[in-house]
Design an enzyme around this catalytic site. Structure first.
Site, PDB file in Angstrom:
ATOM      1  N   ARG A  49      13.347   0.318  38.868  1.00  0.00           N
ATOM      2  CA  ARG A  49      12.223   0.321  39.795  1.00  0.00           C
ATOM      3  C   ARG A  49      10.926   0.278  39.004  1.00  0.00           C
ATOM      4  NH1 ARG A  49      14.434   5.520  42.747  1.00  0.00           N
ATOM      5  NH2 ARG A  49      15.030   5.746  40.574  1.00  0.00           N
ATOM      6  N   ASP A  51       7.007  -0.079  38.088  1.00  0.00           N
ATOM      7  CA  ASP A  51       5.785   0.441  38.707  1.00  0.00           C
ATOM      8  C   ASP A  51       4.826  -0.660  39.160  1.00  0.00           C
ATOM      9  OD1 ASP A  51       6.091   3.104  38.670  1.00  0.00           O
ATOM     10  OD2 ASP A  51       4.880   3.469  36.875  1.00  0.00           O
ATOM     11  N   TYR A 109      12.529  -3.125  27.520  1.00  0.00           N
ATOM     12  CA  TYR A 109      11.143  -3.323  27.926  1.00  0.00           C
ATOM     13  C   TYR A 109      10.354  -3.836  26.735  1.00  0.00           C
ATOM     14  CZ  TYR A 109      11.467  -0.883  32.436  1.00  0.00           C
ATOM     15  OH  TYR A 109      11.765  -0.523  33.725  1.00  0.00           O
ATOM     16  N   ARG A 194       5.077   3.437  29.103  1.00  0.00           N
ATOM     17  CA  ARG A 194       3.613   3.468  29.065  1.00  0.00           C
ATOM     18  C   ARG A 194       3.086   4.768  28.474  1.00  0.00           C
ATOM     19  NH1 ARG A 194       2.477   2.495  35.048  1.00  0.00           N
ATOM     20  NH2 ARG A 194       0.333   2.907  34.402  1.00  0.00           N
TER      21      ARG A 194
END
Lengths: 244, 244
Positions: A49, A51, A109, A194
Protein backbone atom coordinates in the site's frame (compact mmCIF):
# COMPACT_ATOMS: atom_id res chain seq x y z
CA UNK A 1 -10.45 -17.51 -11.62
CA UNK A 2 -7.66 -15.44 -10.10
CA UNK A 3 -5.73 -13.02 -12.30
CA UNK A 4 -2.32 -11.52 -11.55
CA UNK A 5 -1.05 -8.27 -13.04
CA UNK A 6 1.57 -5.60 -12.62
CA UNK A 7 0.78 -1.91 -12.20
CA UNK A 8 2.96 1.07 -13.06
CA UNK A 9 1.79 4.45 -11.78
CA UNK A 10 2.76 8.04 -11.23
CA UNK A 11 1.43 8.55 -7.70
CA UNK A 12 1.53 12.37 -7.83
CA UNK A 13 -2.21 12.86 -8.23
CA UNK A 14 -3.35 10.16 -5.79
CA UNK A 15 -3.90 9.79 -2.07
CA UNK A 16 -2.01 6.48 -2.30
CA UNK A 17 -2.65 2.91 -3.42
CA UNK A 18 -5.48 2.18 -1.01
CA UNK A 19 -9.12 3.06 -1.63
CA UNK A 20 -10.13 5.96 0.64
CA UNK A 21 -13.02 8.36 1.10
CA UNK A 22 -11.34 11.73 0.75
CA UNK A 23 -8.90 11.27 -2.14
CA UNK A 24 -8.55 9.42 -5.45
CA UNK A 25 -6.59 6.16 -5.14
CA UNK A 26 -4.81 3.81 -7.52
CA UNK A 27 -6.92 0.88 -6.24
CA UNK A 28 -10.22 2.66 -6.91
CA UNK A 29 -9.13 3.75 -10.40
CA UNK A 30 -8.13 0.16 -11.25
CA UNK A 31 -11.33 -1.32 -9.84
CA UNK A 32 -13.41 1.14 -11.84
CA UNK A 33 -11.58 0.32 -15.08
CA UNK A 34 -11.80 -3.46 -14.52
CA UNK A 35 -15.48 -3.16 -13.63
CA UNK A 36 -16.19 -1.32 -16.88
CA UNK A 37 -14.44 -4.06 -18.85
CA UNK A 38 -15.77 -7.11 -16.97
CA UNK A 39 -19.22 -5.66 -16.06
CA UNK A 40 -19.02 -7.23 -12.60
CA UNK A 41 -17.86 -5.78 -9.25
CA UNK A 42 -14.06 -6.06 -8.94
CA UNK A 43 -12.00 -6.08 -5.75
CA UNK A 44 -8.29 -5.67 -6.31
CA UNK A 45 -5.56 -6.70 -3.87
CA UNK A 46 -2.10 -5.12 -4.11
CA UNK A 47 1.26 -6.29 -2.77
CA UNK A 48 2.03 -2.99 -1.06
CA UNK A 49 0.00 0.00 0.00
CA UNK A 50 2.08 2.90 -1.29
CA UNK A 51 1.54 6.34 0.26
CA UNK A 52 0.20 9.52 -1.33
CA UNK A 53 2.60 10.72 -4.05
CA UNK A 54 4.67 7.51 -4.10
CA UNK A 55 5.15 5.89 -7.53
CA UNK A 56 5.36 2.26 -8.66
CA UNK A 57 7.16 0.66 -11.56
CA UNK A 58 6.05 -2.92 -10.86
CA UNK A 59 3.43 -3.12 -8.14
CA UNK A 60 1.92 -6.63 -7.98
CA UNK A 61 -1.87 -7.13 -7.78
CA UNK A 62 -4.57 -9.74 -8.16
CA UNK A 63 -8.26 -9.89 -8.92
CA UNK A 64 -10.84 -12.70 -8.66
CA UNK A 65 -13.46 -13.19 -11.36
CA UNK A 66 -16.13 -15.77 -12.10
CA UNK A 67 -15.84 -15.20 -15.83
CA UNK A 68 -12.82 -16.01 -17.95
CA UNK A 69 -10.87 -13.04 -19.32
CA UNK A 70 -9.18 -12.62 -22.67
CA UNK A 71 -6.09 -11.24 -20.92
CA UNK A 72 -4.52 -9.52 -23.94
CA UNK A 73 -7.77 -7.84 -24.96
CA UNK A 74 -8.71 -6.89 -21.38
CA UNK A 75 -5.29 -5.40 -20.67
CA UNK A 76 -5.62 -3.10 -23.69
CA UNK A 77 -9.18 -2.10 -22.71
CA UNK A 78 -8.28 -1.44 -19.07
CA UNK A 79 -5.30 0.69 -20.14
CA UNK A 80 -7.47 2.74 -22.49
CA UNK A 81 -9.94 3.39 -19.70
CA UNK A 82 -7.31 4.26 -17.10
CA UNK A 83 -5.83 7.80 -17.04
CA UNK A 84 -2.29 8.25 -18.45
CA UNK A 85 -0.75 8.02 -14.96
CA UNK A 86 -1.79 4.38 -14.35
CA UNK A 87 -1.10 1.31 -16.52
CA UNK A 88 -1.59 -2.44 -16.13
CA UNK A 89 0.73 -5.04 -17.69
CA UNK A 90 1.54 -8.76 -17.51
CA UNK A 91 -2.15 -9.58 -16.91
CA UNK A 92 -2.30 -13.39 -16.63
CA UNK A 93 -4.24 -16.21 -14.92
CA UNK A 94 -2.79 -17.17 -11.52
CA UNK A 95 -3.13 -20.16 -9.26
CA UNK A 96 -5.89 -19.94 -6.59
CA UNK A 97 -3.19 -20.28 -3.91
CA UNK A 98 -1.36 -17.22 -5.22
CA UNK A 99 -1.92 -13.97 -3.30
CA UNK A 100 -0.46 -10.63 -4.50
CA UNK A 101 0.37 -9.62 -0.93
CA UNK A 102 1.03 -12.83 0.98
CA UNK A 103 2.86 -14.65 -1.80
CA UNK A 104 5.34 -11.78 -2.19
CA UNK A 105 8.77 -12.92 -1.06
CA UNK A 106 10.30 -9.47 -1.08
CA UNK A 107 9.81 -5.91 -2.24
CA UNK A 108 12.30 -3.47 -3.72
CA UNK A 109 12.01 0.29 -3.33
CA UNK A 110 14.21 2.89 -4.99
CA UNK A 111 14.60 6.45 -3.78
CA UNK A 112 15.91 9.11 -6.21
CA UNK A 113 17.79 12.25 -5.14
CA UNK A 114 19.43 14.97 -7.23
CA UNK A 115 21.61 17.96 -6.40
CA UNK A 116 19.85 20.46 -8.68
CA UNK A 117 16.52 21.40 -10.26
CA UNK A 118 15.67 18.73 -12.88
CA UNK A 119 12.67 19.62 -15.09
CA UNK A 120 12.76 16.23 -16.83
CA UNK A 121 12.47 14.52 -13.43
CA UNK A 122 9.91 16.82 -11.83
CA UNK A 123 7.86 14.91 -9.21
CA UNK A 124 10.25 11.97 -9.59
CA UNK A 125 13.18 13.04 -7.40
CA UNK A 126 13.94 14.80 -4.15
CA UNK A 127 16.14 17.84 -4.75
CA UNK A 128 18.85 17.54 -2.11
CA UNK A 129 20.58 20.93 -2.21
CA UNK A 130 22.53 20.28 0.99
CA UNK A 131 26.21 19.37 1.25
CA UNK A 132 26.05 15.66 2.02
CA UNK A 133 28.84 13.26 2.97
CA UNK A 134 27.66 10.50 0.62
CA UNK A 135 30.43 8.15 1.75
CA UNK A 136 29.01 8.28 5.27
CA UNK A 137 25.46 7.75 3.97
CA UNK A 138 26.71 4.70 2.09
CA UNK A 139 28.42 3.27 5.19
CA UNK A 140 25.37 3.88 7.37
CA UNK A 141 23.10 2.29 4.73
CA UNK A 142 25.06 -0.95 4.86
CA UNK A 143 24.17 -1.30 8.56
CA UNK A 144 20.52 -1.82 7.56
CA UNK A 145 21.19 -5.24 6.07
CA UNK A 146 19.91 -8.10 8.25
CA UNK A 147 16.87 -8.57 10.48
CA UNK A 148 16.10 -5.55 12.68
CA UNK A 149 13.22 -4.02 14.56
CA UNK A 150 12.43 -0.85 12.58
CA UNK A 151 10.14 0.77 15.20
CA UNK A 152 12.32 3.92 15.09
CA UNK A 153 11.51 4.29 11.38
CA UNK A 154 7.82 3.34 11.53
CA UNK A 155 5.25 6.15 11.62
CA UNK A 156 2.47 5.67 14.16
CA UNK A 157 -1.09 4.98 13.17
CA UNK A 158 -0.23 2.17 10.82
CA UNK A 159 -1.69 -0.61 12.95
CA UNK A 160 1.28 -2.86 12.15
CA UNK A 161 1.68 -5.78 14.54
CA UNK A 162 5.45 -5.64 14.69
CA UNK A 163 8.30 -3.73 13.01
CA UNK A 164 10.70 -6.63 12.38
CA UNK A 165 11.93 -6.64 8.77
CA UNK A 166 14.69 -8.54 7.02
CA UNK A 167 16.65 -6.24 4.72
CA UNK A 168 18.58 -8.10 2.01
CA UNK A 169 19.89 -5.10 0.08
CA UNK A 170 20.53 -1.46 1.02
CA UNK A 171 22.84 0.48 -1.21
CA UNK A 172 23.52 3.85 -2.72
CA UNK A 173 24.45 4.18 -6.40
CA UNK A 174 25.07 6.95 -8.92
CA UNK A 175 23.00 7.38 -12.09
CA UNK A 176 24.45 10.42 -13.81
CA UNK A 177 24.24 13.14 -11.18
CA UNK A 178 21.42 11.31 -9.37
CA UNK A 179 21.94 9.42 -6.13
CA UNK A 180 19.76 6.33 -5.97
CA UNK A 181 19.08 4.40 -2.78
CA UNK A 182 17.90 0.84 -3.40
CA UNK A 183 16.45 -1.24 -0.58
CA UNK A 184 15.02 -4.77 -0.63
CA UNK A 185 13.28 -6.45 2.27
CA UNK A 186 10.72 -9.15 2.98
CA UNK A 187 8.40 -6.42 4.30
CA UNK A 188 8.38 -2.69 5.05
CA UNK A 189 6.61 -0.82 7.83
CA UNK A 190 4.73 2.46 7.40
CA UNK A 191 6.91 5.28 5.90
CA UNK A 192 10.03 3.16 6.60
CA UNK A 193 11.95 4.03 3.41
CA UNK A 194 11.23 7.77 3.57
CA UNK A 195 12.05 7.85 7.27
CA UNK A 196 15.34 6.01 6.65
CA UNK A 197 16.28 8.31 3.75
CA UNK A 198 15.48 11.46 5.74
CA UNK A 199 17.54 10.19 8.68
CA UNK A 200 20.46 9.13 6.46
CA UNK A 201 20.53 12.60 4.86
CA UNK A 202 20.41 14.23 8.33
CA UNK A 203 23.43 12.10 9.26
CA UNK A 204 25.20 12.87 5.95
CA UNK A 205 24.67 16.62 6.48
CA UNK A 206 26.10 16.40 9.98
CA UNK A 207 22.72 17.42 11.43
CA UNK A 208 22.67 14.29 13.53
CA UNK A 209 25.49 12.45 15.25
CA UNK A 210 23.35 9.36 15.83
CA UNK A 211 24.32 6.20 13.99
CA UNK A 212 21.76 3.98 12.25
CA UNK A 213 22.80 1.14 14.58
CA UNK A 214 22.03 3.27 17.69
CA UNK A 215 18.76 4.52 16.22
CA UNK A 216 17.61 0.99 15.37
CA UNK A 217 18.54 -0.24 18.86
CA UNK A 218 16.64 2.63 20.54
CA UNK A 219 13.28 1.63 18.97
CA UNK A 220 12.32 5.21 19.67
CA UNK A 221 10.25 6.85 16.91
CA UNK A 222 11.07 10.32 18.29
CA UNK A 223 14.77 9.83 17.47
CA UNK A 224 14.26 9.35 13.71
CA UNK A 225 15.14 12.26 11.42
CA UNK A 226 12.91 13.97 8.89
CA UNK A 227 10.68 11.98 6.53
CA UNK A 228 11.92 12.42 2.96
CA UNK A 229 9.31 13.60 0.41
CA UNK A 230 7.11 10.98 -1.30
CA UNK A 231 7.95 12.10 -4.87
CA UNK A 232 11.43 10.50 -4.79
CA UNK A 233 10.10 7.03 -3.92
CA UNK A 234 9.23 4.22 -6.33
CA UNK A 235 8.01 0.71 -5.51
CA UNK A 236 10.39 -0.76 -8.05
CA UNK A 237 9.50 -4.43 -7.85
CA UNK A 238 7.68 -7.14 -5.91
CA UNK A 239 9.27 -10.56 -6.09
CA UNK A 240 7.26 -13.79 -6.18
CA UNK A 241 8.58 -17.29 -6.57
CA UNK A 242 7.86 -17.65 -10.25
CA UNK A 243 4.89 -15.43 -11.24
CA UNK A 244 6.01 -12.38 -13.11
CA UNK B 1 30.25 40.37 -20.55
CA UNK B 2 28.98 37.23 -22.24
CA UNK B 3 27.58 34.42 -20.11
CA UNK B 4 27.13 30.81 -21.14
CA UNK B 5 24.65 28.41 -19.53
CA UNK B 6 22.89 25.11 -20.05
CA UNK B 7 19.11 24.70 -20.03
CA UNK B 8 17.09 21.60 -19.19
CA UNK B 9 13.39 21.73 -20.00
CA UNK B 10 10.23 19.72 -20.35
CA UNK B 11 8.88 21.15 -23.62
CA UNK B 12 5.33 19.79 -23.14
CA UNK B 13 3.76 23.11 -22.21
CA UNK B 14 5.63 25.29 -24.73
CA UNK B 15 5.36 26.28 -28.37
CA UNK B 16 9.09 25.56 -28.69
CA UNK B 17 12.38 27.21 -27.81
CA UNK B 18 11.89 30.33 -29.88
CA UNK B 19 10.02 33.42 -28.72
CA UNK B 20 6.69 33.64 -30.57
CA UNK B 21 3.48 35.62 -30.44
CA UNK B 22 0.87 32.93 -30.01
CA UNK B 23 2.42 30.50 -27.51
CA UNK B 24 4.68 30.46 -24.46
CA UNK B 25 8.32 29.70 -25.32
CA UNK B 26 11.40 28.58 -23.41
CA UNK B 27 13.34 31.60 -24.66
CA UNK B 28 10.72 34.09 -23.42
CA UNK B 29 10.48 32.38 -20.02
CA UNK B 30 14.28 32.51 -19.63
CA UNK B 31 14.50 36.15 -20.74
CA UNK B 32 11.79 37.15 -18.27
CA UNK B 33 13.55 35.36 -15.38
CA UNK B 34 16.97 36.83 -16.25
CA UNK B 35 15.44 40.30 -16.63
CA UNK B 36 13.89 40.06 -13.17
CA UNK B 37 17.26 39.11 -11.69
CA UNK B 38 19.48 41.54 -13.65
CA UNK B 39 16.92 44.38 -13.97
CA UNK B 40 18.04 45.03 -17.56
CA UNK B 41 16.60 43.79 -20.88
CA UNK B 42 18.00 40.33 -21.70
CA UNK B 43 18.23 38.71 -25.12
CA UNK B 44 19.09 35.00 -25.02
CA UNK B 45 20.60 33.00 -27.88
CA UNK B 46 20.21 29.22 -27.96
CA UNK B 47 22.18 26.57 -29.80
CA UNK B 48 19.11 24.93 -31.29
CA UNK B 49 15.51 25.97 -31.81
CA UNK B 50 13.60 22.95 -30.54
CA UNK B 51 10.00 22.50 -31.68
CA UNK B 52 6.78 22.56 -29.64
CA UNK B 53 6.75 19.66 -27.17
CA UNK B 54 10.41 18.74 -27.67
CA UNK B 55 12.54 18.50 -24.51
CA UNK B 56 16.15 19.38 -23.75
CA UNK B 57 18.60 17.94 -21.26
CA UNK B 58 21.54 20.19 -22.12
CA UNK B 59 20.56 23.00 -24.50
CA UNK B 60 23.37 25.58 -24.77
CA UNK B 61 22.65 29.31 -24.53
CA UNK B 62 24.31 32.67 -24.04
CA UNK B 63 23.40 36.12 -22.82
CA UNK B 64 25.23 39.49 -22.99
CA UNK B 65 25.21 41.85 -20.04
CA UNK B 66 26.93 45.12 -19.19
CA UNK B 67 26.94 44.32 -15.50
CA UNK B 68 28.89 41.52 -13.86
CA UNK B 69 26.86 38.60 -12.50
CA UNK B 70 27.44 36.57 -9.39
CA UNK B 71 26.87 33.37 -11.38
CA UNK B 72 26.12 31.06 -8.45
CA UNK B 73 23.67 33.47 -6.87
CA UNK B 74 22.03 34.38 -10.20
CA UNK B 75 21.59 30.75 -11.21
CA UNK B 76 19.71 30.04 -7.96
CA UNK B 77 17.55 33.16 -8.39
CA UNK B 78 16.75 32.45 -12.03
CA UNK B 79 15.80 28.84 -11.18
CA UNK B 80 13.51 30.00 -8.38
CA UNK B 81 11.76 32.38 -10.76
CA UNK B 82 11.42 29.85 -13.59
CA UNK B 83 8.54 27.34 -13.52
CA UNK B 84 9.40 23.71 -12.55
CA UNK B 85 9.66 22.68 -16.22
CA UNK B 86 12.68 24.89 -17.01
CA UNK B 87 16.05 25.03 -15.25
CA UNK B 88 19.37 26.74 -15.89
CA UNK B 89 22.75 25.26 -14.90
CA UNK B 90 26.50 25.70 -15.50
CA UNK B 91 26.03 29.49 -15.71
CA UNK B 92 29.54 30.90 -16.30
CA UNK B 93 31.38 33.78 -17.99
CA UNK B 94 32.29 33.07 -21.62
CA UNK B 95 34.72 34.56 -24.08
CA UNK B 96 33.33 37.34 -26.33
CA UNK B 97 34.15 35.15 -29.36
CA UNK B 98 31.98 32.33 -28.02
CA UNK B 99 28.49 31.99 -29.55
CA UNK B 100 25.96 29.42 -28.27
CA UNK B 101 24.80 28.65 -31.80
CA UNK B 102 27.80 29.25 -34.08
CA UNK B 103 30.44 27.84 -31.72
CA UNK B 104 28.56 24.54 -31.40
CA UNK B 105 30.57 21.79 -33.06
CA UNK B 106 27.78 19.23 -32.92
CA UNK B 107 24.42 18.44 -31.39
CA UNK B 108 23.10 15.16 -30.02
CA UNK B 109 19.41 14.27 -30.02
CA UNK B 110 17.86 11.20 -28.43
CA UNK B 111 14.47 9.79 -29.35
CA UNK B 112 12.67 7.46 -26.89
CA UNK B 113 10.17 4.78 -27.91
CA UNK B 114 8.39 2.16 -25.80
CA UNK B 115 6.15 -0.78 -26.62
CA UNK B 116 3.54 -0.17 -23.89
CA UNK B 117 1.83 2.52 -21.84
CA UNK B 118 4.41 3.91 -19.39
CA UNK B 119 2.91 6.26 -16.75
CA UNK B 120 6.36 7.10 -15.36
CA UNK B 121 7.45 8.26 -18.84
CA UNK B 122 4.27 10.07 -19.87
CA UNK B 123 5.10 12.86 -22.37
CA UNK B 124 8.68 11.53 -22.56
CA UNK B 125 8.30 8.63 -25.00
CA UNK B 126 6.46 7.65 -28.14
CA UNK B 127 4.35 4.54 -27.56
CA UNK B 128 5.14 2.33 -30.55
CA UNK B 129 2.51 -0.41 -30.34
CA UNK B 130 3.33 -1.73 -33.84
CA UNK B 131 5.29 -4.87 -34.65
CA UNK B 132 8.62 -3.44 -35.74
CA UNK B 133 11.63 -5.20 -37.26
CA UNK B 134 14.17 -3.42 -35.04
CA UNK B 135 17.10 -5.16 -36.71
CA UNK B 136 16.09 -3.53 -40.00
CA UNK B 137 15.64 -0.14 -38.29
CA UNK B 138 19.15 -0.51 -36.88
CA UNK B 139 20.64 -1.36 -40.28
CA UNK B 140 18.83 1.53 -41.99
CA UNK B 141 19.96 3.93 -39.23
CA UNK B 142 23.61 3.14 -39.91
CA UNK B 143 23.19 4.45 -43.48
CA UNK B 144 22.68 7.96 -42.06
CA UNK B 145 26.31 8.30 -40.99
CA UNK B 146 28.31 10.61 -43.23
CA UNK B 147 27.53 13.84 -45.10
CA UNK B 148 24.18 13.81 -46.89
CA UNK B 149 21.59 16.21 -48.24
CA UNK B 150 18.61 15.74 -45.88
CA UNK B 151 16.03 17.61 -48.03
CA UNK B 152 13.76 14.53 -47.92
CA UNK B 153 13.64 14.82 -44.12
CA UNK B 154 13.36 18.61 -43.89
CA UNK B 155 9.91 20.14 -43.39
CA UNK B 156 9.17 23.14 -45.56
CA UNK B 157 8.85 26.64 -44.18
CA UNK B 158 12.07 26.53 -42.22
CA UNK B 159 13.97 28.98 -44.42
CA UNK B 160 17.12 26.85 -44.18
CA UNK B 161 19.69 27.66 -46.87
CA UNK B 162 20.70 24.06 -47.50
CA UNK B 163 19.99 20.61 -46.04
CA UNK B 164 23.53 19.23 -46.00
CA UNK B 165 24.38 17.71 -42.59
CA UNK B 166 27.26 15.57 -41.39
CA UNK B 167 25.99 12.78 -39.15
CA UNK B 168 28.69 11.30 -36.90
CA UNK B 169 26.51 8.91 -34.89
CA UNK B 170 23.16 7.23 -35.58
CA UNK B 171 22.34 4.22 -33.50
CA UNK B 172 19.56 2.34 -31.80
CA UNK B 173 20.01 1.01 -28.27
CA UNK B 174 17.91 -0.69 -25.60
CA UNK B 175 17.29 0.79 -22.17
CA UNK B 176 15.11 -1.74 -20.37
CA UNK B 177 12.12 -2.15 -22.69
CA UNK B 178 12.73 1.26 -24.29
CA UNK B 179 14.26 1.70 -27.73
CA UNK B 180 16.47 4.77 -27.87
CA UNK B 181 17.67 6.33 -31.12
CA UNK B 182 20.75 8.54 -30.67
CA UNK B 183 21.89 10.84 -33.46
CA UNK B 184 24.78 13.31 -33.54
CA UNK B 185 25.46 15.77 -36.34
CA UNK B 186 27.11 19.13 -36.93
CA UNK B 187 23.66 20.56 -37.69
CA UNK B 188 20.03 19.44 -38.11
CA UNK B 189 17.37 20.75 -40.44
CA UNK B 190 13.74 21.41 -39.48
CA UNK B 191 11.95 18.32 -38.02
CA UNK B 192 14.83 16.13 -39.30
CA UNK B 193 15.02 13.74 -36.34
CA UNK B 194 11.26 13.23 -36.07
CA UNK B 195 10.95 12.76 -39.82
CA UNK B 196 13.80 10.20 -39.79
CA UNK B 197 12.28 8.31 -36.85
CA UNK B 198 8.81 8.22 -38.43
CA UNK B 199 10.29 6.97 -41.71
CA UNK B 200 12.48 4.36 -39.98
CA UNK B 201 9.43 3.03 -38.10
CA UNK B 202 7.42 2.94 -41.36
CA UNK B 203 10.24 0.87 -42.87
CA UNK B 204 10.51 -1.36 -39.77
CA UNK B 205 6.75 -2.03 -39.88
CA UNK B 206 6.94 -2.99 -43.53
CA UNK B 207 4.73 0.02 -44.43
CA UNK B 208 7.41 1.27 -46.80
CA UNK B 209 9.80 -0.63 -49.00
CA UNK B 210 11.97 2.44 -49.60
CA UNK B 211 15.47 2.39 -48.17
CA UNK B 212 16.99 5.35 -46.34
CA UNK B 213 19.69 5.51 -49.04
CA UNK B 214 17.06 5.84 -51.81
CA UNK B 215 15.04 8.37 -49.81
CA UNK B 216 18.13 10.52 -49.16
CA UNK B 217 19.11 10.37 -52.83
CA UNK B 218 15.61 11.40 -53.99
CA UNK B 219 15.73 14.74 -52.10
CA UNK B 220 11.94 14.55 -52.32
CA UNK B 221 10.11 15.70 -49.19
CA UNK B 222 6.92 13.93 -50.33
CA UNK B 223 8.61 10.54 -50.05
CA UNK B 224 9.41 10.82 -46.32
CA UNK B 225 7.25 8.84 -43.91
CA UNK B 226 5.25 10.14 -40.97
CA UNK B 227 6.73 12.65 -38.53
CA UNK B 228 7.15 11.00 -35.12
CA UNK B 229 5.55 12.85 -32.17
CA UNK B 230 7.54 15.60 -30.44
CA UNK B 231 7.21 14.11 -26.92
CA UNK B 232 9.80 11.37 -27.59
CA UNK B 233 12.54 13.81 -28.59
CA UNK B 234 15.22 15.32 -26.34
CA UNK B 235 18.04 17.68 -27.33
CA UNK B 236 20.51 15.67 -25.27
CA UNK B 237 23.66 17.72 -25.69
CA UNK B 238 25.39 20.48 -27.60
CA UNK B 239 29.14 20.09 -27.94
CA UNK B 240 31.56 23.03 -27.89
CA UNK B 241 35.31 22.86 -28.00
CA UNK B 242 35.92 23.31 -24.31
CA UNK B 243 33.07 25.30 -22.73
CA UNK B 244 30.77 23.11 -20.73
Amino acid sequence: MRYFFRVEYDGTGYGGWQRQHNAPSIQAALEKAFETVTRVPCRITGAGRTDAGVHARAQGAHLDLDAKLDTRESELSVNSLLPPDIAVYHLQPADETFHARYSALSRRYRYFMCPRKRPLLFKRVWMVFYEVDWKLVEEESAVLIGTHDFSTFCATGSGTRHARCTVTRAELSNEGDLKVFTIEANRFVYTMVRSLIGTLIDIGRGHSTDSIADLLASRDRKRAGMTAPACGLVLDNVYYGGVD
